[in-house]
Design a protein around this motif. Structure first.
Motif, PDB file in Angstrom:
ATOM      1  N   MET A  42       0.844  -1.192   0.000  1.00 30.04           N
ATOM      2  CA  MET A  42       0.000   0.000   0.000  1.00 30.04           C
ATOM      3  C   MET A  42       0.885   1.250   0.000  1.00 30.04           C
ATOM      4  SD  MET A  42      -3.244   0.734   2.458  1.00 30.04           S
ATOM      5  CE  MET A  42      -2.374   0.554   4.012  1.00 30.04           C
ATOM      6  N   LYS A  43       0.517   2.187  -0.858  1.00 34.22           N
ATOM      7  CA  LYS A  43       1.300   3.407  -0.964  1.00 34.22           C
ATOM      8  C   LYS A  43       0.484   4.616  -0.513  1.00 34.22           C
ATOM      9  CE  LYS A  43       4.766   2.118  -4.334  1.00 34.22           C
ATOM     10  NZ  LYS A  43       4.731   0.748  -3.867  1.00 34.22           N
ATOM     11  N   ALA A  44       1.190   5.626  -0.038  1.00 31.53           N
ATOM     12  CA  ALA A  44       0.554   6.887   0.318  1.00 31.53           C
ATOM     13  C   ALA A  44       0.976   7.942  -0.694  1.00 31.53           C
ATOM     14  CB  ALA A  44       0.958   7.313   1.724  1.00 31.53           C
ATOM     15  N   ILE A  45       0.016   8.763  -1.094  1.00 36.39           N
ATOM     16  CA  ILE A  45       0.273   9.840  -2.048  1.00 36.39           C
ATOM     17  C   ILE A  45       0.018  11.169  -1.350  1.00 36.39           C
ATOM     18  CG2 ILE A  45      -0.352  10.869  -4.261  1.00 36.39           C
ATOM     19  CD1 ILE A  45      -1.605   8.154  -5.045  1.00 36.39           C
ATOM     20  N   ILE A  46       1.045  11.998  -1.257  1.00 35.39           N
ATOM     21  CA  ILE A  46       0.871  13.353  -0.738  1.00 35.39           C
ATOM     22  C   ILE A  46       0.715  14.286  -1.929  1.00 35.39           C
ATOM     23  CG2 ILE A  46       1.864  15.217   0.634  1.00 35.39           C
ATOM     24  CD1 ILE A  46       3.519  13.129   2.137  1.00 35.39           C
ATOM     25  N   LEU A  47      -0.450  14.886  -2.053  1.00 40.88           N
ATOM     26  CA  LEU A  47      -0.714  15.797  -3.167  1.00 40.88           C
ATOM     27  C   LEU A  47      -0.126  17.166  -2.846  1.00 40.88           C
ATOM     28  CD1 LEU A  47      -4.453  14.865  -3.818  1.00 40.88           C
ATOM     29  CD2 LEU A  47      -2.465  14.136  -5.162  1.00 40.88           C
ATOM     30  N   ALA A  48       0.891  17.544  -3.594  1.00 40.49           N
ATOM     31  CA  ALA A  48       1.601  18.795  -3.300  1.00 40.49           C
ATOM     32  C   ALA A  48       1.949  19.549  -4.577  1.00 40.49           C
ATOM     33  CB  ALA A  48       2.865  18.496  -2.488  1.00 40.49           C
ATOM     34  N   GLY A  49       1.045  19.515  -5.540  1.00 43.47           N
ATOM     35  CA  GLY A  49       1.339  20.149  -6.821  1.00 43.47           C
ATOM     36  C   GLY A  49       0.493  21.365  -7.134  1.00 43.47           C
ATOM     37  N   GLY A  50      -0.296  21.806  -6.138  1.00 46.55           N
ATOM     38  CA  GLY A  50      -1.183  22.939  -6.379  1.00 46.55           C
ATOM     39  C   GLY A  50      -0.435  24.261  -6.475  1.00 46.55           C
ATOM     40  N   GLN A  51      -1.112  25.256  -7.013  1.00 46.92           N
ATOM     41  CA  GLN A  51      -0.501  26.579  -7.191  1.00 46.92           C
ATOM     42  C   GLN A  51      -0.480  27.397  -5.899  1.00 46.92           C
ATOM     43  OE1 GLN A  51       0.973  27.302 -10.097  1.00 46.92           O
ATOM     44  NE2 GLN A  51       0.322  25.275 -10.808  1.00 46.92           N
ATOM     45  N   SER A  52      -1.309  27.035  -4.921  1.00 48.00           N
ATOM     46  CA  SER A  52      -1.360  27.731  -3.619  1.00 48.00           C
ATOM     47  C   SER A  52      -1.568  29.234  -3.771  1.00 48.00           C
ATOM     48  CB  SER A  52      -0.074  27.460  -2.809  1.00 48.00           C
ATOM     49  OG  SER A  52       0.141  26.094  -2.622  1.00 48.00           O
ATOM     50  N   GLU A  53      -2.382  29.619  -4.736  1.00 46.19           N
ATOM     51  CA  GLU A  53      -2.584  31.054  -4.998  1.00 46.19           C
ATOM     52  C   GLU A  53      -3.213  31.768  -3.809  1.00 46.19           C
ATOM     53  OE1 GLU A  53      -4.810  31.187  -8.601  1.00 46.19           O
ATOM     54  OE2 GLU A  53      -3.104  30.579  -9.845  1.00 46.19           O
ATOM     55  N   PHE A  58       5.735  23.870   1.976  1.00 50.08           N
ATOM     56  CA  PHE A  58       6.903  24.338   2.716  1.00 50.08           C
ATOM     57  C   PHE A  58       6.545  25.308   3.841  1.00 50.08           C
ATOM     58  CE2 PHE A  58       7.961  23.659  -1.815  1.00 50.08           C
ATOM     59  CZ  PHE A  58       8.599  22.432  -1.643  1.00 50.08           C
ATOM     60  N   ALA A  59       5.239  25.542   4.036  1.00 45.95           N
ATOM     61  CA  ALA A  59       4.806  26.311   5.202  1.00 45.95           C
ATOM     62  C   ALA A  59       5.106  25.487   6.450  1.00 45.95           C
ATOM     63  CB  ALA A  59       3.312  26.616   5.105  1.00 45.95           C
ATOM     64  N   GLN A  60       5.207  26.134   7.583  1.00 42.45           N
ATOM     65  CA  GLN A  60       5.618  25.422   8.795  1.00 42.45           C
ATOM     66  C   GLN A  60       4.572  25.487   9.899  1.00 42.45           C
ATOM     67  OE1 GLN A  60       9.530  26.267  10.263  1.00 42.45           O
ATOM     68  NE2 GLN A  60      10.520  25.567   8.392  1.00 42.45           N
ATOM     69  N   ILE A  61       4.502  24.387  10.629  1.00 44.35           N
ATOM     70  CA  ILE A  61       3.711  24.318  11.849  1.00 44.35           C
ATOM     71  C   ILE A  61       4.569  23.600  12.886  1.00 44.35           C
ATOM     72  CG2 ILE A  61       2.525  22.143  11.214  1.00 44.35           C
ATOM     73  CD1 ILE A  61       0.736  24.983  12.985  1.00 44.35           C
ATOM     74  N   GLU A 110       6.581  20.308 -11.833  1.00 45.57           N
ATOM     75  CA  GLU A 110       7.986  20.441 -12.239  1.00 45.57           C
ATOM     76  C   GLU A 110       8.701  21.571 -11.504  1.00 45.57           C
ATOM     77  OE1 GLU A 110       9.971  19.403 -16.540  1.00 45.57           O
ATOM     78  OE2 GLU A 110       8.161  20.629 -16.468  1.00 45.57           O
ATOM     79  N   GLN A 111       7.979  22.658 -11.253  1.00 44.35           N
ATOM     80  CA  GLN A 111       8.592  23.818 -10.612  1.00 44.35           C
ATOM     81  C   GLN A 111       8.991  23.547  -9.161  1.00 44.35           C
ATOM     82  OE1 GLN A 111       5.560  24.116 -12.348  1.00 44.35           O
ATOM     83  NE2 GLN A 111       6.635  24.823 -14.181  1.00 44.35           N
ATOM     84  N   LEU A 112       8.164  22.753  -8.468  1.00 45.50           N
ATOM     85  CA  LEU A 112       8.402  22.525  -7.037  1.00 45.50           C
ATOM     86  C   LEU A 112       9.258  21.296  -6.746  1.00 45.50           C
ATOM     87  CD1 LEU A 112       4.862  23.258  -5.512  1.00 45.50           C
ATOM     88  CD2 LEU A 112       6.836  24.786  -5.593  1.00 45.50           C
ATOM     89  N   ALA A 113       9.339  20.383  -7.684  1.00 44.87           N
ATOM     90  CA  ALA A 113       9.935  19.057  -7.427  1.00 44.87           C
ATOM     91  C   ALA A 113      11.306  19.130  -6.758  1.00 44.87           C
ATOM     92  CB  ALA A 113      10.025  18.272  -8.728  1.00 44.87           C
ATOM     93  N   SER A 114      12.159  20.001  -7.225  1.00 48.52           N
ATOM     94  CA  SER A 114      13.540  20.043  -6.705  1.00 48.52           C
ATOM     95  C   SER A 114      13.637  20.651  -5.308  1.00 48.52           C
ATOM     96  CB  SER A 114      14.437  20.839  -7.663  1.00 48.52           C
ATOM     97  OG  SER A 114      13.983  22.177  -7.757  1.00 48.52           O
ATOM     98  N   ASP A 133       3.558  15.242 -12.566  1.00 48.06           N
ATOM     99  CA  ASP A 133       2.479  15.002 -13.531  1.00 48.06           C
ATOM    100  C   ASP A 133       3.020  15.018 -14.956  1.00 48.06           C
ATOM    101  OD1 ASP A 133       0.715  14.949 -11.460  1.00 48.06           O
ATOM    102  OD2 ASP A 133      -0.054  16.978 -11.769  1.00 48.06           O
ATOM    103  N   ASP A 134       2.474  14.143 -15.804  1.00 47.16           N
ATOM    104  CA  ASP A 134       2.885  14.171 -17.208  1.00 47.16           C
ATOM    105  C   ASP A 134       2.348  15.434 -17.885  1.00 47.16           C
ATOM    106  OD1 ASP A 134       0.201  13.585 -18.384  1.00 47.16           O
ATOM    107  OD2 ASP A 134       0.475  11.714 -17.307  1.00 47.16           O
ATOM    108  N   ASP A 135       2.971  15.818 -18.986  1.00 50.75           N
ATOM    109  CA  ASP A 135       2.615  17.067 -19.674  1.00 50.75           C
ATOM    110  C   ASP A 135       1.149  17.126 -20.069  1.00 50.75           C
ATOM    111  OD1 ASP A 135       5.143  18.046 -19.424  1.00 50.75           O
ATOM    112  OD2 ASP A 135       5.810  17.438 -21.416  1.00 50.75           O
ATOM    113  N   GLN A 136       0.620  15.979 -20.446  1.00 46.52           N
ATOM    114  CA  GLN A 136      -0.774  15.936 -20.915  1.00 46.52           C
ATOM    115  C   GLN A 136      -1.768  16.357 -19.829  1.00 46.52           C
ATOM    116  OE1 GLN A 136      -1.903  12.069 -22.340  1.00 46.52           O
ATOM    117  NE2 GLN A 136      -4.013  12.653 -22.750  1.00 46.52           N
ATOM    118  N   ASN A 137      -1.421  16.062 -18.565  1.00 49.65           N
ATOM    119  CA  ASN A 137      -2.372  16.317 -17.477  1.00 49.65           C
ATOM    120  C   ASN A 137      -1.925  17.382 -16.486  1.00 49.65           C
ATOM    121  OD1 ASN A 137      -4.506  14.346 -18.067  1.00 49.65           O
ATOM    122  ND2 ASN A 137      -2.892  12.829 -17.740  1.00 49.65           N
TER     123      ASN A 137
END
Length: 202
Positions: free
Chosen positions: A1-12, A20-23, A51-55, A65-69
């Protein structure tokens, strides 16, 4: 079983990447990883991001995410990881802006899914708050993937476009005896300030 942390949003609305916000002197994503690891339920924890946040993540298991999606929201992130690990039997999905998740909540939701799995053939089991599903805090079976693909190929990328088409069930957040904020999303800086204030006064 794998866990997926969704962290690709724009956070506008938040004004900066929420991951990267802290608590309590810890970034959201690292705090969630610690909780997930402490459950001993997952053979791997994967961060789904862009792609922008990955590093910027200090963590080895990153899926982009792949380019298509790209820019198609949480569904694209879930799909990217599911496609990469097609032999996995179950995935736990959590949004990175839910930093106060607890081991107890994850374990209880897993029990809920297993109890309903055979009888109801569940594809998605998540939490609900006041009757409203929280699909970014849920277990997903690989069977949901075909519906995710269909949604991403349409013009409706909403999670609702998936969970209404599969067998899903939702555990009320009130079933978890914990703090009032363990499942809360941090959408704005004010939400984070309010959370810090509540934690300071508990």
């Amino acid at each position: 079983m794998k866990a997926i942390i969704l962290a690709g949003g724009q956070s506008e609305r938040f004004g900066e990447p929420k991951a990267f916000a802290q608590i309590e002197s810890q970034t959201f994503y690292k705090r969630i990883i610690d909780v997930l690891e402490a459950t001993n339920m997952f053979n791997q924890i994967v961060i789904s991001t862009n792609e922008q946040l990955a590093s910027h993540f200090d963590y080895p298991n990153i899926v982009i995410d792949d380019d298509q999606n790209k820019d198609k929201g949480p569904l694209a992130g879930i799909r990217s990881v599911m496609r990469q690990y097609e032999d996995e039997e179950l995935f736990f999905v959590i949004s990175v802006d839910t930093p106060m998740i607890t081991q107890k909540a994850i374990s209880k939701l897993y029990q809920f899914m297993i109890e309903h799995l055979i009888e109801d053939q569940l594809d998605i089991a998540g939490f609900k708050d006041n009757g409203r599903p929280i699909p970014t805090l849920a277990f997903y079976s690989p069977h949901a993937l075909q519906y995710i693909d269909e949604a991403l190929a349409s013009d409706d990328y909403s999670l609702k476009n998936v969970y209404t088409k599969v067998e899903s069930d939702w555990l009320d957040v009130q079933a978890i005896e914990s703090t009032s904020y363990w499942y809360k999303n941090i959408n704005y800086q004010q939400d984070l300030n309010d959370l810090k204030q509540v934690m300071m006064n508990r």
